[in-house]
Design a protein around this motif. Structure first.
Motif, mmCIF file in Angstrom:
data_model
loop_
_atom_site.group_PDB
_atom_site.id
_atom_site.type_symbol
_atom_site.label_atom_id
_atom_site.label_comp_id
_atom_site.label_asym_id
_atom_site.label_seq_id
_atom_site.Cartn_x
_atom_site.Cartn_y
_atom_site.Cartn_z
ATOM 1 N N TYR A 139 0.830 -1.199 0.000
ATOM 2 C CA TYR A 139 0.000 0.000 0.000
ATOM 3 C C TYR A 139 0.868 1.253 0.000
ATOM 4 O O TYR A 139 2.026 1.213 0.416
ATOM 5 C CB TYR A 139 -0.916 0.000 1.235
ATOM 6 N N PRO A 140 0.275 2.386 -0.427
ATOM 7 C CA PRO A 140 1.034 3.644 -0.383
ATOM 8 C C PRO A 140 1.430 4.004 1.045
ATOM 9 O O PRO A 140 0.804 3.557 2.012
ATOM 10 C CB PRO A 140 0.047 4.683 -0.934
ATOM 11 N N SER A 147 -9.368 1.866 6.343
ATOM 12 C CA SER A 147 -10.195 1.954 5.133
ATOM 13 C C SER A 147 -10.539 0.567 4.584
ATOM 14 O O SER A 147 -11.434 0.442 3.749
ATOM 15 C CB SER A 147 -9.504 2.801 4.061
ATOM 16 N N LEU A 148 -9.850 -0.448 5.047
ATOM 17 C CA LEU A 148 -10.147 -1.824 4.616
ATOM 18 C C LEU A 148 -11.390 -2.396 5.308
ATOM 19 O O LEU A 148 -11.935 -3.395 4.856
ATOM 20 C CB LEU A 148 -8.945 -2.724 4.909
ATOM 21 N N LEU A 149 -11.811 -1.768 6.397
ATOM 22 C CA LEU A 149 -12.974 -2.262 7.132
ATOM 23 C C LEU A 149 -14.223 -2.112 6.272
ATOM 24 O O LEU A 149 -14.412 -1.100 5.605
ATOM 25 C CB LEU A 149 -13.146 -1.479 8.438
ATOM 26 N N PRO A 150 -15.093 -3.144 6.275
ATOM 27 C CA PRO A 150 -16.317 -3.043 5.480
ATOM 28 C C PRO A 150 -17.272 -1.999 6.061
ATOM 29 O O PRO A 150 -17.257 -1.726 7.261
ATOM 30 C CB PRO A 150 -16.919 -4.453 5.576
ATOM 31 N N THR A 151 -18.090 -1.446 5.194
ATOM 32 C CA THR A 151 -19.095 -0.484 5.627
ATOM 33 C C THR A 151 -20.153 -1.219 6.430
ATOM 34 O O THR A 151 -20.607 -2.292 6.044
ATOM 35 C CB THR A 151 -19.751 0.184 4.397
#
Length: 155
Positions: A139-140, A147-151
């Protein structure tokens, strides 16, 4: 870890273990399951009873006789032991498990929700740290892993 192989379970973990054991009530020792795995697994996984029940239900939903189901049955049932947390909040790790993962005087705990892992500190630094570094490199530099966590749906 003391000479008898007892490790103190942090209080927040103990509360989760107690709440997740349907047979536990004040005055009883809460039950857990320690999964030690095959020779390639050099950490211990300690599951709450609720987590083990959920995993057992998931295994039951798998195709009977499939290699994947047989593998998970062997791991979760054949390479595990049941244990209890004592009245002082300690877990006694059997000598064969301590030797398997190289525990001598210190143990490193990593929480994972309804279970936690016990590592020899040096092994954790070498293996888990290396695994995390490899993942991070994909990743950068300013990437936020949250941000990888699901909504989640709000209802």
């Amino acid at each position: 870890m003391d000479a008898k192989g007892r490790v103190s379970i942090p209080a927040p973990f103990r509360r989760v273990i107690e709440a997740s054991d349907p047979d536990w009530k004040e005055g009883l020792r809460p039950n857990i399951v320690i999964v030690y795995g095959d020779s390639g697994q050099d950490w211990l996984e300690v599951y709450t009873m609720k987590a083990i029940e959920e995993i057992d239900e998931q295994i039951e939903d798998m195709q009977r006789g499939s290699p994947e189901r047989l593998w998970l049955e062997e791991l979760m049932h054949g390479q595990s032991i049941e244990a209890q947390i004592d009245d002082d909040g300690r877990l006694t790790l059997p000598q064969k498990l301590r030797e398997k993962v190289g525990l001598t005087s210190e143990a490193f705990f990593i929480s994972a929700g309804d279970y936690f892992k016990i590592w020899k500190p040096e092994t954790y630094q070498d293996k888990a740290g290396s695994r995390t570094r490899k993942l991070v490199e994909q990743y950068p530099e300013d990437f936020d892993p949250r941000s990888l966590l699901p909504t989640r749906s709000r209802g």
